[in-house]
Design a protein around this motif. Structure first.
Motif: not given
Length: 495
Positions: A481-495
């Protein structure tokens, strides 16, 4: 309700009418002492079997033509009571070969108009006049015998619905469309519940202290119409039939048990002494296998049951009961620490099945099983929950893969977060049932969409997932699934 002891044997006796000398070797005292020596303190014995025959004098049914004893059921009850062994009585419902032959108009009908039949057994409809026959049978047993619990088996309508004349008429009155699979499923569930309510009231009319259980296949669902929570209204206790090597697998018991453990109802679980499934006369589990299967039940504070099948001549197999005794002697010593226990857990797994487009037709519990296996392997204490459970006892809720949120569940999760609770949600969990969009306040994603590729790769961000996780393009063997994070959210990995 009469107490249900901890060490049970469920004694099947599904015996073809072509077998003679039925019960000829039965010795009441040998029968009782075999159980006593095996540390068995309760047993469920048979009044009637799937072949449709009775093992007691009956005016409602038909006595097995090969039965050599006047009242095999009565003899068993008498000797068990003498030796203070609690007695359960078994009868069958939807699988009844004799009545299927005598009354083909009572049989369940599939949507394609073929008759319902699985393996050896033909299915009778609980919405037909057969229910009246079953009522007379149950009244006969309650009038003539004294026992402690009632195990009423195969209380099931075909999952895809029955379209016999009785069910079609019923659906028309209820404004349900027989061409709609969801409506057929709802009809099947309603028929099962009406039948259970009717039979439970009959048992209570004779003796409200008798514990009653209606056995059928269980599928956990968070759909309001299909939730097992509603079925619990008709049970005095639940017996979780779960033979790991008989088709249920080793995930089935803990999944069902961890849902039921906080529902305030007495629990029992049935495995079998068989290598495979019921009726496997030549199969005898190893000590290690039966020990594991029984002890994993007992350590959860759940009563233990082992399934056996009595030889048609009526004599218990001594090797089988030496095996059962080996395990039950251990459980007997542990019982002071197993009785009257309550689960203590700070993690809850929410049921995903039934929350999405699948509705009442949902059967896929792979996400729930995956979360459960992770927690069991890590040694964490957890329960399986639905939106009607109390979340205040938990510190963490896990929403595995496909937990779509109703308005009521959304409100409960918001309140859970407000008081410091934490949520782990995977894949499409956390989306609204109505809009398919993220619905919780302060949720760290803005949108989510399914990948158009059959294979994707996951690349961890350096130093985000721990020192032992290499930065590498890990293959995801199912669509991501492709996820769009909100500003300020911590991203741990990318697809």
């Amino acid at each position: 309700m009469k107490p249900i002891p901890f060490r049970d044997v469920h004694l099947d006796f599904h015996t073809s009418e072509f077998i003679g000398d039925v019960g000829v070797d039965f010795d009441p005292e040998e029968f009782a002492h075999t159980l006593i020596n095996a540390h068995v303190n309760t047993i469920c014995i048979f009044a009637r079997c799937h072949h449709g025959y009775c093992y007691y004098p009956t005016k409602v049914g038909v006595v097995h033509p090969g039965l050599k004893r006047k009242d095999l059921l009565g003899e068993m009850i008498e000797v068990l009571k003498t030796h203070k062994i609690s007695v359960g009585v078994y009868t069958t419902v939807a699988w009844d070969e004799l009545n299927a032959r005598l009354h083909p108009e009572w049989r369940q009908v599939k949507p394609d108009k073929s008759l319902v039949e699985t393996g050896y057994w033909k299915w009778l409809c609980l919405n037909s006049p057969y229910a009246d026959w079953v009522e007379a049978h149950i009244r006969e047993l309650l009038s003539n015998y004294q026992f402690d619990r009632f195990f009423i088996d195969i209380v099931m309508q075909w999952f895809d619905g029955c379209v016999c004349d009785y069910c079609l008429s019923d659906m028309e009155k209820s404004m349900l469309n027989p061409e709609n699979p969801s409506d057929r499923r709802i009809q099947a569930i309603q028929v099962q519940r009406r039948f259970m309510k009717r039979m439970k009231s009959i048992v209570e009319e004779y003796d409200p202290e008798i514990a009653v259980y209606f056995n059928r296949s269980w599928i956990l669902s968070a759909n309001p119409d299909a939730s097992l929570r509603k079925d619990l209204e008709y049970y005095s206790y639940v017996s979780i039939e779960s033979l790991p090597t008989g088709g249920w697998g080793y995930n089935h018991f803990p999944l069902i048990a961890h849902y039921l453990m906080n529902k305030g109802i007495p629990l029992q679980s049935l495995t079998g002494r068989f290598h495979k499934s019921w009726g496997d006369f030549g199969g005898l589990k190893s000590k290690a296998a039966l020990e594991y299967e029984c002890l994993r039940v007992a350590v959860r504070g759940i009563r233990v049951g082992v399934g056996d099948q009595l030889h048609p001549r009526g004599r218990l197999d001594q090797a089988t009961y030496r095996l059962i005794g080996y395990v039950y002697s251990q459980i007997e010593r542990l019982e002071p620490w197993l009785k009257d226990t309550e689960p203590v857990a700070d993690i809850g797994i929410l049921i995903a099945n039934g929350t999405g487009p699948e509705g009442v037709l949902g059967t896929d519990l792979s996400s729930e099983e995956g979360a459960m296996r992770i927690l069991m392997e890590l040694g964490h204490q957890f329960l399986i929950l639905d939106e009607w459970d109390d979340f205040s006892k938990f510190k963490l809720l896990i929403l595995p893969d496909h937990v779509y949120l109703s308005e009521e569940l959304t409100d409960k999760l918001e309140r859970f977060l407000e008081v410091g609770g934490r949520i782990i949600a995977s894949y499409f969990s956390g989306l609204s049932q109505k809009t398919g969009e993220p619905i919780l306040r302060d949720w760290p994603i803005r949108s989510i969409r399914r990948s158009r590729y059959s294979l994707n790769y996951l690349r961890p961000i350096a130093d985000k997932l721990g020192l032992d996780v290499e930065v590498y393009d890990y293959a995801l063997y199912e669509p991501a699934a492709y996820v769009e994070a909100v500003p300020g959210a911590e991203v741990l990995a990318k697809v």
